[in-house]
Design a protein around this motif. Structure first.
Motif: not given
Length: 299
Positions: A3, A13-16, A18, A41, A43, A46, A48, A235
């Protein structure tokens, strides 16, 4: 691609960390491609928001992820475990629950009875053990205590013994959210939690959604109220015509041209020349005259 190396609002986007990952999820209805998501994805821990214009495919995507509908193609995982083809009740047992835009409370049961139904693994529901009360009575007491604690938290304890059908629209939303917590889920998916809710209850619902994140839970919600999205989202993911067109922090996403186009239409801000404007007016007048003439012929 990580990301950090992408533009802020690049889709997929790739999440840390997921909790939910989906790939190549497609759902068609006849010639309509209602959902066409390449990569998605969520996260962990969080809030979203999934936003987009009416008909973007948001609720259909929800239905696919939670087992209420089947895709043409695609695969997705929750905590690394595949959920493709898994029935909705099994999805809930794994810790991923949802609410609905049109609430699914059981109107002819009381509020506390609705809550008890949300608990899983109830021994009293099995044919053999149901005959022997000592096998399930303690568990039912425990479930009832948890249900009452949640009703108090959501300020529905005074409605404990009322029929769920007597609740207002906002109170039904609260009940559905409270009932979802009976399974102690990790991921809660809310489909338009503010739809049909009066302003007096909106702030209460907002507070409850935030509290879910404070407890370490993950929240994914569909919503059209942009003020709410800005207020509580970490997000934002934007869908249009079945695809994810942008994602990122709320303020960045709201300023993205792709998002503006998704809601207002491409080239919505293009200036028209006098000739173009006259042509549009003439075409509209011709359509109206044709409709009037057709109506007169039919009469």
């Amino acid at each position: 691609m990580a990301a950090e190396t992408q533009s802020v609002t690049a889709p997929g986007q790739t999440k840390e960390n997921a909790i939910l990952v989906a790939d190549n999820v497609v759902r068609t209805f006849g010639g309509l491609r209602a959902v066409d998501v390449e990569h998605f994805e969520i996260e962990r821990g969080k809030i979203t928001a999934l936003i987009g214009p009416n008909g973007a495919g948001k609720t259909t995507f929800f239905n696919l992820l939670t087992g209420f509908d089947k895709p043409d193609t695609g695969a997705w995982t929750f905590n690394g475990e595949s959920l493709s083809g898994v029935a909705p009740y099994r999805v809930a047992r794994k810790g991923m629950v949802r609410t609905f835009q049109l609430t699914k409370v059981l109107s002819r049961l009381t509020v506390i009875e609705n809550m008890r139904l949300g608990a899983t693994g109830q021994r009293g529901e099995k044919l053999l053990s149901s005959v022997f009360a000592p096998l399930w009575r303690d568990q039912e007491r425990s479930n009832t205590k948890r249900a009452e604690d949640l009703l108090e938290r959501f300020k529905l304890d005074a409605k404990r013994d009322d029929f769920a059908g007597s609740l207002s629209g906002g109170q039904r939303k609260l009940l559905e959210m409270a009932r979802a917590l009976m399974v102690d889920p990790e991921l809660i998916m809310l489909d338009e939690p503010m739809a049909g809710v009066n302003p007096a209850l909106k702030q209460s619902l907002l507070g409850h959604v935030k509290s879910l994140r404070d407890e370490g839970r993950t929240v994914l919600f569909v919503e059209h109220d942009m003020d709410m999205v800005r207020d509580i989202s970490d997000w934002v993911v934007v869908m249009a015509q079945g695809k994810i067109v942008a994602e990122g922090p709320p303020d960045d996403v709201m300023a993205d041209p792709a998002v503006v186009d998704a809601y207002l239409g491409a080239h919505h801000d293009t200036e028209l020349s006098f000739e173009d404007e006259a042509k549009i007016v003439a075409e509209a007048e011709a359509e109206i005259e044709a409709e009037i003439a057709e109506t007169e012929e039919q009469s």
